[in-house]
Design an enzyme around this catalytic site. Structure first.
Site, mmCIF file in Angstrom:
data_model
loop_
_atom_site.group_PDB
_atom_site.id
_atom_site.type_symbol
_atom_site.label_atom_id
_atom_site.label_comp_id
_atom_site.label_asym_id
_atom_site.label_seq_id
_atom_site.Cartn_x
_atom_site.Cartn_y
_atom_site.Cartn_z
ATOM 1 N N HIS A 11 0.839 -1.199 0.000
ATOM 2 C CA HIS A 11 0.000 0.000 0.000
ATOM 3 C C HIS A 11 0.876 1.250 0.000
ATOM 4 O O HIS A 11 2.081 1.180 0.277
ATOM 5 C CB HIS A 11 -0.924 0.016 1.220
ATOM 6 N N SER A 19 7.586 11.644 1.586
ATOM 7 C CA SER A 19 7.820 11.021 0.279
ATOM 8 C C SER A 19 6.825 9.881 0.133
ATOM 9 O O SER A 19 6.874 8.897 0.887
ATOM 10 C CB SER A 19 9.258 10.489 0.207
ATOM 11 N N HIS A 66 5.384 6.611 -1.103
ATOM 12 C CA HIS A 66 6.092 5.436 -1.603
ATOM 13 C C HIS A 66 5.299 4.161 -1.330
ATOM 14 O O HIS A 66 4.401 4.140 -0.474
ATOM 15 C CB HIS A 66 7.468 5.327 -0.940
#
Length: 288
Positions: free
Chosen positions: A141, A227, A229
């Site tokens: 996820h 960030s 990811h």
């Protein structure tokens, strides 16, 4: 002429024989009185038993029903500490203490792994194994919020809030690419992730809408320099220095697999996880 009522005044000597006579009479009848009292008590007890048997069902004394366990837990010792057992969770440590009624919660984009993607993950594990023993994620996820603590009675209202916030947000597509190393706030786990490349603007706006929902509950927003990811594997402790040395080789492997099939995800819904409960958060409108 007033009339006075006369009375006889006797001396202490005159009263004494009468008092002694009364005491003697009382003492002489004591055993008989005790016997009569015992009979009376037995009769009263028998009368009460007969009365209870004859009383309507609604008026009879009833046994107290046991309290439901949920009610008993409300008044249990709140200072009782939950014992964390990392050995039972592959060495993982909680990010915050377990407190009854508090639910670890976060919102994310679910990523459906293909056989090709699973093969990429295994390749990454082999590369990392030379320096760090990594464990593949059970589910893949992209997190859109931090892991926050929700009170149990907030959950339904919070889920409704984020559903309303996202119902007008258009569906979109994203892709992931270069590898990057991440360490959690507590320094207890290190992650290998693939950063979001295309679709990054839509992911950022999605997270910002969720931040506004979190703010209503006084909860922190996503990382200011976060960030986005897709985590693929993790290791216990801060192993970032060792993994950084492997990034060039890992990026080569990611590029090789991406050339065969783009690492893309069609985002049509989000998911909110609160403890062991999951809630769908659909996106509205056509894909961007």
């Amino acid at each position: 002429m007033s009339r006075c009522q006369s009375r006889v005044v006797t001396s202490p000597q005159d009263r004494k024989p009468a008092a002694l006579s009364a005491l003697q009479q009382y003492g002489g009848s004591e055993s008989d009185s005790d016997s009569d009292m015992e009979v009376d008590v037995e009769r009263l007890a028998e009368k009460r038993r007969n009365s209870d048997r004859a009383a309507p069902e609604s008026k009879r004394p009833r046994e107290a029903l046991p309290l439901p366990s949920a009610v008993q837990e409300m008044f249990s010792d709140q200072s009782e500490q939950h014992q964390d057992k990392p050995d039972e969770h592959e060495g993982r440590v909680r990010g915050f203490a377990h407190v009854r009624g508090n639910w670890a919660s976060y919102v994310f984009i679910p990523f459906e792994a293909t056989p090709l993607f699973d093969s990429l993950v295994q390749t990454c594990l082999v590369i990392c194994e030379r320096l760090v023993k990594m464990t593949a994620q059970e589910e893949f996820h992209i997190s859109l919020t931090r892991t926050v603590v929700l009170k149990h009675h907030w959950i339904q209202e919070f889920v409704q809030s984020i559903r309303q916030a996202m119902e007008s947000f258009q569906r979109f597509q994203l892709s992931v690419g270069p590898a990057r190393v991440y360490v959690n706030d507590e320094g207890t786990r290190t992650f290998l992730g693939l950063t979001v490349t295309t679709g990054l603007e839509a992911v950022t706006k999605t997270s910002q809408r969720l931040d506004r929902c979190l703010d209503e509950y006084g909860l922190p927003p996503f990382y200011e320099e976060g960030s986005f990811h897709l985590s693929v594997a993790w290791a216990v402790g801060d192993r970032s220095a060792a993994l950084q040395r492997l990034l060039p080789e890992l990026d080569t492997a990611v590029a090789t697999y991406a050339s065969q099939s783009p690492l893309v995800c069609d985002v049509t819904r989000l998911e909110c996880r609160c403890g062991n409960r999951r809630f769908d958060v659909p996106l509205g409108g056509a894909e961007r």
